[in-house]
Design a protein around this motif. Sequence first.
Motif, PDB file in Angstrom:
ATOM      1  N   UNK A  82      36.321  42.133  39.147  1.00 34.03           N
ATOM      2  CA  UNK A  82      37.296  42.011  40.245  1.00 34.03           C
ATOM      3  C   UNK A  82      38.174  43.246  40.315  1.00 34.03           C
ATOM      4  N   UNK A  83      38.580  43.700  39.130  1.00 36.20           N
ATOM      5  CA  UNK A  83      39.516  44.827  39.079  1.00 36.20           C
ATOM      6  C   UNK A  83      38.865  46.126  39.542  1.00 36.20           C
ATOM      7  N   UNK A 107      49.676  47.521  41.048  1.00 35.24           N
ATOM      8  CA  UNK A 107      49.374  46.352  40.212  1.00 35.24           C
ATOM      9  C   UNK A 107      47.933  46.326  39.672  1.00 35.24           C
ATOM     10  N   UNK A 108      46.916  46.582  40.514  1.00 36.44           N
ATOM     11  CA  UNK A 108      45.552  46.532  39.963  1.00 36.44           C
ATOM     12  C   UNK A 108      45.343  47.559  38.840  1.00 36.44           C
ATOM     13  N   UNK A 110      47.482  48.387  36.661  1.00 35.04           N
ATOM     14  CA  UNK A 110      48.081  47.866  35.429  1.00 35.04           C
ATOM     15  C   UNK A 110      47.001  47.187  34.590  1.00 35.04           C
ATOM     16  N   UNK A 111      46.095  46.484  35.291  1.00 32.52           N
ATOM     17  CA  UNK A 111      45.065  45.729  34.567  1.00 32.52           C
ATOM     18  C   UNK A 111      43.793  46.546  34.378  1.00 32.52           C
ATOM     19  N   UNK A 120      49.816  55.768  37.325  1.00 28.29           N
ATOM     20  CA  UNK A 120      49.652  54.599  38.191  1.00 28.29           C
ATOM     21  C   UNK A 120      50.498  54.755  39.448  1.00 28.29           C
ATOM     22  N   UNK A 156      46.632  48.581  48.350  1.00 23.51           N
ATOM     23  CA  UNK A 156      46.417  47.985  47.024  1.00 23.51           C
ATOM     24  C   UNK A 156      44.923  47.757  46.770  1.00 23.51           C
TER      25      UNK A 156
ATOM     26  N   UNK B   1      49.340  44.710  32.345  1.00 22.81           N
ATOM     27  CA  UNK B   1      50.792  44.453  32.274  1.00 22.81           C
ATOM     28  C   UNK B   1      51.326  45.015  30.974  1.00 22.81           C
ATOM     29  N   UNK B   2      52.221  45.945  31.057  1.00 22.05           N
ATOM     30  CA  UNK B   2      52.712  46.413  29.768  1.00 22.05           C
ATOM     31  C   UNK B   2      53.971  45.661  29.353  1.00 22.05           C
ATOM     32  N   UNK B   5      57.313  45.983  31.225  1.00 24.59           N
ATOM     33  CA  UNK B   5      57.382  45.273  32.504  1.00 24.59           C
ATOM     34  C   UNK B   5      57.609  43.791  32.285  1.00 24.59           C
ATOM     35  N   UNK B 322      47.854  38.389  40.724  1.00 24.42           N
ATOM     36  CA  UNK B 322      47.555  39.195  39.532  1.00 24.42           C
ATOM     37  C   UNK B 322      46.111  38.976  39.080  1.00 24.42           C
ATOM     38  N   UNK B 323      45.685  37.709  39.104  1.00 26.81           N
ATOM     39  CA  UNK B 323      44.320  37.437  38.677  1.00 26.81           C
ATOM     40  C   UNK B 323      43.312  38.009  39.673  1.00 26.81           C
ATOM     41  N   UNK B 324      43.636  37.906  40.976  1.00 24.31           N
ATOM     42  CA  UNK B 324      42.710  38.406  41.994  1.00 24.31           C
ATOM     43  C   UNK B 324      42.496  39.908  41.852  1.00 24.31           C
ATOM     44  N   UNK B 325      43.536  40.631  41.441  1.00 26.49           N
ATOM     45  CA  UNK B 325      43.375  42.087  41.315  1.00 26.49           C
ATOM     46  C   UNK B 325      42.910  42.472  39.910  1.00 26.49           C
ATOM     47  N   UNK B 326      42.553  41.478  39.103  1.00 23.56           N
ATOM     48  CA  UNK B 326      41.866  41.825  37.858  1.00 23.56           C
ATOM     49  C   UNK B 326      42.591  41.514  36.567  1.00 23.56           C
ATOM     50  N   UNK B 327      43.697  40.733  36.631  1.00 20.53           N
ATOM     51  CA  UNK B 327      44.370  40.387  35.381  1.00 20.53           C
ATOM     52  C   UNK B 327      43.528  39.398  34.593  1.00 20.53           C
ATOM     53  N   UNK B 328      43.306  39.698  33.326  1.00 18.14           N
ATOM     54  CA  UNK B 328      42.616  38.736  32.471  1.00 18.14           C
ATOM     55  C   UNK B 328      43.588  37.620  32.113  1.00 18.14           C
TER      56      UNK B 328
END
Lengths: 226, 417
Positions: A82-83, A107-108, A110-111, A120, A156, B1-2, B5, B322-328
């Motif tokens: 996804x990322x 935001x993307x 960051x992950x 970033x 984004x 996410x650091x 933050x 956050x999850x949609x853009x790739x957060x585990x």
Amino acid sequence: MLIRTENVTKIYELGAVEVRALRGVTFGIEEGEYVAIMGPSGSGKSTLMHILGCLDTPSTGRYFLNGTEVSELHGRALARVRNQEIGFVFQNFNLMPRVDLVANVALPLVYHGGINRADRRKQAVSALDSVGLGHRLKHRPNELSGGERQRASIARALVTEPSILLADEPTGNLDQKTGREIMALLDELSAAGKTVILVTHDSNVAAHARRTVEIEDGAIAREGRA
Amino acid sequence: MDILESIGSGLASIRSHKLRSGLTLFGIVMGVAAVVAMTSFVGGIAERIWADFDKLGLDNVLFVGNMQPVNPEGYAYLKASKGLSFEDTEILRAEVDEILAITPVVADYRVVRAGSEARRAEIFAATPDGFFLLKFELGQGRFLSDMDVDNNARVAVLGEIVKEDLFGDANAVGEDILIGDEHFRVVGVLRQKDFSDMFGESGQEENHQRVYIPITAGMYYISGTRRIAYFAVRLKSDADLATGYDKIHNTLLREHRQIEDFQIENVAEEILRARQQVQEIVNVWNGILSTIATVSLLVGGIGLLSVLIISVNERLREIGIRKAVGAEDRAIFQQFLIESVTISIFGGLVGVGLGVGLTKLMTFGAQQMGQDIVIPVSGGGILLGLSFAIGVGILFGLYPAIKASKLDPIEAISRYA
């Protein structure tokens, strides 16, 4: 072939009732294509979008993205796809209200891992520049117009340079004039070689794509080329 | 996410919901404040009591005295032995490893004169070990020396009160005094230590009412016999009291032909027992304070838990994005846990501030009531309180963080929140 699905189904179990949202979808999308997935609400197009966007996995069938069989992935691996492979553009923008545009667009990254804060921000600023929001960096979403919010959400989606831009009713919350501007931006991105997938029930929006795939009752009903 | 933050996000959540955060943090703040204040209070009081024991200076000290006959049979029995002697101290010093210092003591009252001033004072004859043993401090001149003992020297060290009575503010060292009819030269003056509050001035003031002379001069000019009134003994600080006691007892029995014409006053044992009693009271207080702290921190933790669950529900869409853009899942978990710990540390710091304030207030209150006491803020208490706060943040942040990390992004993102 960038995207290939083989007989993808999705079955939801709601108590005793089985809901077949997708009944076997097989199709492909080449790199650089501009495709619209159409269908009325309840047709299963949202479910298909969620699967294509790796927010969900098929019940049966296989889904290959960029050579990887993502229908076999879960959790962390799916989050990474996804990322790195997918940029979402949502109908309601889905920006985070409490932070400014730079932070939203970054935001993307960051992950993404391994990119420091300064880089970033730099990449986010350049993505915002590319959608014409270079003058709005420090603004929060609620200080912007709908069109500007959707531009920010496109920025984004672009910031990780994904393989696919997946836009779900991108003009659904916009007036006609602003909607046209957003579509013009997506056209530009397509012209620049981006693979763009529109998910919409609006034929005016779909008309921008060079190919349409119509979903009805969980299956592909028609395909057409402009 | 650091991490920065996440910390910022936690602080932002406190800022944007001041009242709610305040109520949540109340329990943690009170818990930590209780830990800091109570630890300081108990620690401060205990420290003061220990200091009083130290000032008393009787740890590891034994006194060996002559047995007094209670009836004619006893008198006959005691007659069969010679009583305590100067030589006994030499033998004990040589044979009992546990002994750090020992002095024979001969004491009696005499009138002491200097010029036109005179007063009655206890003449305390001992060896130089005696000064060390009783932890005296020197104000002017010198203590008695071994040479003074060897030479029967007629020299004296004055307790400070005696010195003031005889000489006032004038210099005493080098001056002549009369003890009874004998001339002595003053070589030193003791320095008065600050007295312990708990034990009063009784034990120590008398030290300064005395005139100290060499044991040999004491036997010759004061008692007129070689019989010794008592021994003062200090055992080494790491020595086993019971072993030291037994060895002294057995050695004296052997030297006195198995006749028990002496009695050992085990001051060390009494002091030790008193210290243990104080320690037990301190332990009970520490137990009470731990219970109070644990209960209020648990209450605070439950408040934190409920607010975090509300916060997760309010931020479903953020989590979805956050999850949609790739957060585990792990990144979301980490974000919420760090937020929880940030909030609890914030509460902990406020609690430390309050605890320090309460501690200062206790000192102020005690001084208002005429107690000359300062309760020091306990560094250990601050550390303990903050660790408690962090522990609560982790423990009660776990469930909301897991809940947030397990959310389905599609469902979360479709909410308007």
